[in-house]
Each structure stands twice: as C-alpha cells, then as structure tokens.
Design a protein around this motif. Structure first.
Motif, PDB file in Angstrom:
ATOM      1  N   ARG A 109       0.816  -1.218   0.000  1.00 43.96           N
ATOM      2  CA  ARG A 109       0.000   0.000   0.000  1.00 43.96           C
ATOM      3  C   ARG A 109       0.848   1.266   0.000  1.00 43.96           C
ATOM      4  O   ARG A 109       0.329   2.354  -0.238  1.00 43.96           O
ATOM      5  N   ARG A 110       2.139   1.138   0.340  1.00 46.35           N
ATOM      6  CA  ARG A 110       3.043   2.294   0.386  1.00 46.35           C
ATOM      7  C   ARG A 110       2.542   3.352   1.368  1.00 46.35           C
ATOM      8  O   ARG A 110       2.640   4.554   1.131  1.00 46.35           O
ATOM      9  N   LEU A 111       2.005   2.852   2.491  1.00 45.99           N
ATOM     10  CA  LEU A 111       1.428   3.718   3.512  1.00 45.99           C
ATOM     11  C   LEU A 111       1.777   3.168   4.892  1.00 45.99           C
ATOM     12  O   LEU A 111       2.074   1.986   5.044  1.00 45.99           O
ATOM     13  N   PRO A 112       1.719   4.023   5.929  1.00 49.97           N
ATOM     14  CA  PRO A 112       2.006   3.549   7.283  1.00 49.97           C
ATOM     15  C   PRO A 112       0.986   2.500   7.743  1.00 49.97           C
ATOM     16  O   PRO A 112      -0.196   2.548   7.388  1.00 49.97           O
ATOM     17  N   ALA A 113       1.463   1.565   8.536  1.00 49.84           N
ATOM     18  CA  ALA A 113       0.605   0.564   9.172  1.00 49.84           C
ATOM     19  C   ALA A 113       0.728   0.724  10.683  1.00 49.84           C
ATOM     20  O   ALA A 113       1.800   1.053  11.199  1.00 49.84           O
ATOM     21  N   PHE A 114      -0.382   0.492  11.376  1.00 45.64           N
ATOM     22  CA  PHE A 114      -0.376   0.560  12.839  1.00 45.64           C
ATOM     23  C   PHE A 114      -1.181  -0.602  13.376  1.00 45.64           C
ATOM     24  O   PHE A 114      -2.332  -0.816  12.966  1.00 45.64           O
ATOM     25  N   THR A 115      -0.581  -1.369  14.279  1.00 48.15           N
ATOM     26  CA  THR A 115      -1.259  -2.528  14.842  1.00 48.15           C
ATOM     27  C   THR A 115      -1.068  -2.562  16.356  1.00 48.15           C
ATOM     28  O   THR A 115      -0.103  -2.004  16.894  1.00 48.15           O
ATOM     29  N   ILE A 116      -2.009  -3.215  17.025  1.00 41.27           N
ATOM     30  CA  ILE A 116      -1.905  -3.468  18.461  1.00 41.27           C
ATOM     31  C   ILE A 116      -2.214  -4.946  18.690  1.00 41.27           C
ATOM     32  O   ILE A 116      -3.159  -5.489  18.121  1.00 41.27           O
ATOM     33  N   ALA A 117      -1.388  -5.575  19.506  1.00 44.05           N
ATOM     34  CA  ALA A 117      -1.638  -6.954  19.913  1.00 44.05           C
ATOM     35  C   ALA A 117      -1.417  -7.057  21.420  1.00 44.05           C
ATOM     36  O   ALA A 117      -0.542  -6.385  21.980  1.00 44.05           O
ATOM     37  N   ILE A 164       7.865 -11.732  23.979  1.00 43.62           N
ATOM     38  CA  ILE A 164       7.177 -12.224  22.783  1.00 43.62           C
ATOM     39  C   ILE A 164       7.380 -13.725  22.594  1.00 43.62           C
ATOM     40  O   ILE A 164       6.498 -14.421  22.115  1.00 43.62           O
ATOM     41  N   ARG A 165       8.527 -14.241  22.997  1.00 44.55           N
ATOM     42  CA  ARG A 165       8.772 -15.669  22.829  1.00 44.55           C
ATOM     43  C   ARG A 165       8.651 -16.455  24.133  1.00 44.55           C
ATOM     44  O   ARG A 165       8.807 -17.671  24.144  1.00 44.55           O
ATOM     45  N   GLY A 166       8.378 -15.772  25.248  1.00 46.50           N
ATOM     46  CA  GLY A 166       8.534 -16.401  26.550  1.00 46.50           C
ATOM     47  C   GLY A 166       7.359 -17.222  27.034  1.00 46.50           C
ATOM     48  O   GLY A 166       7.434 -17.797  28.110  1.00 46.50           O
ATOM     49  N   ASN A 167       6.248 -17.262  26.277  1.00 44.52           N
ATOM     50  CA  ASN A 167       5.138 -18.100  26.734  1.00 44.52           C
ATOM     51  C   ASN A 167       4.519 -18.828  25.550  1.00 44.52           C
ATOM     52  O   ASN A 167       4.862 -18.570  24.399  1.00 44.52           O
ATOM     53  N   ASP A 168       3.651 -19.748  25.855  1.00 46.98           N
ATOM     54  CA  ASP A 168       3.077 -20.603  24.817  1.00 46.98           C
ATOM     55  C   ASP A 168       1.962 -19.921  24.031  1.00 46.98           C
ATOM     56  O   ASP A 168       1.615 -20.348  22.942  1.00 46.98           O
ATOM     57  N   LYS A 169       1.382 -18.862  24.607  1.00 42.44           N
ATOM     58  CA  LYS A 169       0.266 -18.186  23.948  1.00 42.44           C
ATOM     59  C   LYS A 169       0.788 -17.194  22.923  1.00 42.44           C
ATOM     60  O   LYS A 169       1.685 -16.398  23.203  1.00 42.44           O
ATOM     61  N   LEU A 170       0.215 -17.233  21.746  1.00 45.57           N
ATOM     62  CA  LEU A 170       0.572 -16.259  20.715  1.00 45.57           C
ATOM     63  C   LEU A 170      -0.052 -14.899  21.052  1.00 45.57           C
ATOM     64  O   LEU A 170      -1.082 -14.828  21.729  1.00 45.57           O
ATOM     65  N   PRO A 171       0.557 -13.802  20.578  1.00 45.75           N
ATOM     66  CA  PRO A 171      -0.073 -12.486  20.751  1.00 45.75           C
ATOM     67  C   PRO A 171      -1.476 -12.482  20.139  1.00 45.75           C
ATOM     68  O   PRO A 171      -1.731 -13.141  19.124  1.00 45.75           O
ATOM     69  N   VAL A 172      -2.370 -11.723  20.768  1.00 49.19           N
ATOM     70  CA  VAL A 172      -3.759 -11.638  20.287  1.00 49.19           C
ATOM     71  C   VAL A 172      -3.959 -10.278  19.623  1.00 49.19           C
ATOM     72  O   VAL A 172      -3.979  -9.245  20.308  1.00 49.19           O
ATOM     73  N   PRO A 173      -4.089 -10.222  18.276  1.00 45.93           N
ATOM     74  CA  PRO A 173      -4.278  -8.934  17.612  1.00 45.93           C
ATOM     75  C   PRO A 173      -5.593  -8.287  18.018  1.00 45.93           C
ATOM     76  O   PRO A 173      -6.638  -8.953  18.067  1.00 45.93           O
ATOM     77  N   THR A 174      -5.551  -7.002  18.355  1.00 40.08           N
ATOM     78  CA  THR A 174      -6.771  -6.266  18.687  1.00 40.08           C
ATOM     79  C   THR A 174      -7.043  -5.144  17.689  1.00 40.08           C
ATOM     80  O   THR A 174      -8.152  -4.625  17.637  1.00 40.08           O
ATOM     81  N   LEU A 175      -6.032  -4.759  16.893  1.00 35.85           N
ATOM     82  CA  LEU A 175      -6.215  -3.689  15.918  1.00 35.85           C
ATOM     83  C   LEU A 175      -5.193  -3.860  14.797  1.00 35.85           C
ATOM     84  O   LEU A 175      -4.002  -4.052  15.060  1.00 35.85           O
ATOM     85  N   ARG A 176      -5.687  -3.829  13.549  1.00 36.28           N
ATOM     86  CA  ARG A 176      -4.800  -3.837  12.380  1.00 36.28           C
ATOM     87  C   ARG A 176      -5.288  -2.743  11.436  1.00 36.28           C
ATOM     88  O   ARG A 176      -6.407  -2.823  10.927  1.00 36.28           O
ATOM     89  N   THR A 177      -4.452  -1.748  11.192  1.00 32.70           N
ATOM     90  CA  THR A 177      -4.895  -0.643  10.340  1.00 32.70           C
ATOM     91  C   THR A 177      -3.820  -0.258   9.337  1.00 32.70           C
ATOM     92  O   THR A 177      -2.623  -0.458   9.571  1.00 32.70           O
ATOM     93  N   ILE A 178      -4.283   0.297   8.227  1.00 32.24           N
ATOM     94  CA  ILE A 178      -3.437   1.046   7.301  1.00 32.24           C
ATOM     95  C   ILE A 178      -3.862   2.502   7.408  1.00 32.24           C
ATOM     96  O   ILE A 178      -5.051   2.822   7.315  1.00 32.24           O
ATOM     97  N   ILE A 179      -2.915   3.381   7.643  1.00 38.82           N
ATOM     98  CA  ILE A 179      -3.231   4.807   7.796  1.00 38.82           C
ATOM     99  C   ILE A 179      -3.318   5.416   6.397  1.00 38.82           C
ATOM    100  O   ILE A 179      -2.314   5.740   5.769  1.00 38.82           O
ATOM    101  N   ASP A 180      -4.558   5.505   5.901  1.00 34.41           N
ATOM    102  CA  ASP A 180      -4.784   5.980   4.535  1.00 34.41           C
ATOM    103  C   ASP A 180      -5.771   7.149   4.484  1.00 34.41           C
ATOM    104  O   ASP A 180      -6.202   7.558   3.397  1.00 34.41           O
TER     105      ASP A 180
END
Length: 200
Positions: A109-117, A164-180
């Motif tokens: 997309r050639r644009l900034p991305a912002f995510t929260i997990a 990030i690697r220290g437990n068995d649970k994967l990160p849980v995404p709560t927000l995935r955005t492209i700043i457009d």
C-alpha cells in the motif's frame, strides 16, 4: 488478513505520533513516500531503543526484509538480537505468519501501518504491543521501513525479557490498520485553508 482504514489519530503514543507527523509532512509535498535520507525527526536519539530499521528487497515475492539495526527493547522482548538477519527467519515459524503480513501490506500500500496486539508477560500481566511501520523509497519502490515498537501495560510494570517468545500463547491482535485517511500534517490550533469559518 483484514486491515481497517484509519487516520493518524489511531496512534495514541505521543512519541509515535511525532514520528508519524514527520513522515506525513514529507509525504504531503508530493503525495508520495519520502526518501530515507529526508527523514529526520526531532529527538530521534531518544527513540532509538524502540526503533528497528529494515531494508526491503521488492525484487523477490514476497518482499524480503533484512534487519539493519535492533532496538534494545526489541532484542529484550524477542530474547536475542536480529541484526543482519531476515525478519521472517528471525520471527520463526510461530510468529512469522502473524507478523509478516503487516509488513507486506505496508509495502504493497506504500502507507504507514499501525497494529496493536495483547500478550502476557511471564507473570501473566497483559501487555499491549503497539507497532507503527513507516515506509520509505529511494528508487520508486519501497526500499526501507522504520518500525516503532511500544509496549504498554495498564498494570504499570511488566517484564519485557522474552515477552514475545517467553510463553506458549501467541499475541492476540486487537487492531490492524493502514493509515490511509487524512494524510497531511495539521499544526495544532490552526484552521486549514478552505475550511474557513462562516458567520451568518
């Protein structure tokens, strides 16, 4: 992987907003992503522990990202340094399918991305992992990405080592955005031209 459309206000961290606003000022001149050499935010030295710099090779598909530096906090969170390694290899088989699509979308997309997990530290405290990706171009295609990585916990303190690697649970995404949306930098307290107030 679905990405929401967002404006710059989706980024809540003041320091990440400063990084984004500097990028937006450069983008607004020609409505195209800036060159890496032009990007000179104020007090960037203070942010270096939370920044990771990547080179991008778009001649291969999917694009290849190589870690050029390694923020000290990222090294702690992942448990080791990644400088000189390909990002997908550094992330490993568990994390790469979750993380790499964010970088690929930023490049496409050639644009900034912002995510929260959300993830748990080794003591079970919930930590929000906020990632801002800024793309740059030296030759027309995306050639560099700067990632700003922030870790925040409502509990206050948390253990970043091996977060990030220290437990068995994967990160849980709560927000995935492209700043457009609203891809311009507005100085606070000013009325943009064309939006003059009318008094009837």
């Amino acid at each position: 992987m679905e990405f929401q459309s967002a404006g710059p206000s989706v980024v809540k961290s003041i320091k990440q907003r400063d990084l984004l606003n500097t990028w937006l000022r450069l983008y607004a001149r020609e409505q195209s992503i800036p060159r890496m050499s032009e990007y000179q935010p104020e007090r960037i030295e203070d942010e270096l522990p939370d920044l990771v710099f990547y080179t991008v090779d778009t001649s291969s598909q999917p694009p290849r990202l190589t870690i050029q530096s390694d923020g000290t906090r990222m090294s702690s969170a992942y448990g080791n340094t990644g400088k000189g390694r390909r990002l997908d290899e550094y992330l490993g088989a568990r994390l790469a399918p979750m993380v790499m699509p964010v970088y690929y979308e930023c490049i496409a997309r050639r644009l900034p991305a912002f995510t929260i997990a959300n993830m748990d530290d080794i003591y079970g405290r919930i930590v929000a992992y906020e990632r801002l990706l800024l793309p740059f171009s030296d030759d027309g295609s995306v050639t560099h990405i700067i990632a700003s990585l922030k870790t925040i916990s409502e509990d206050g303190g948390f253990e970043i080592r091996n977060l990030i690697r220290g437990n068995d649970k994967l990160p849980v995404p709560t927000l995935r955005t492209i700043i457009d949306c609203d891809l311009f930098h507005r100085a606070p307290g000013r009325i943009p031209s064309g939006d003059a107030l009318e008094f009837g």
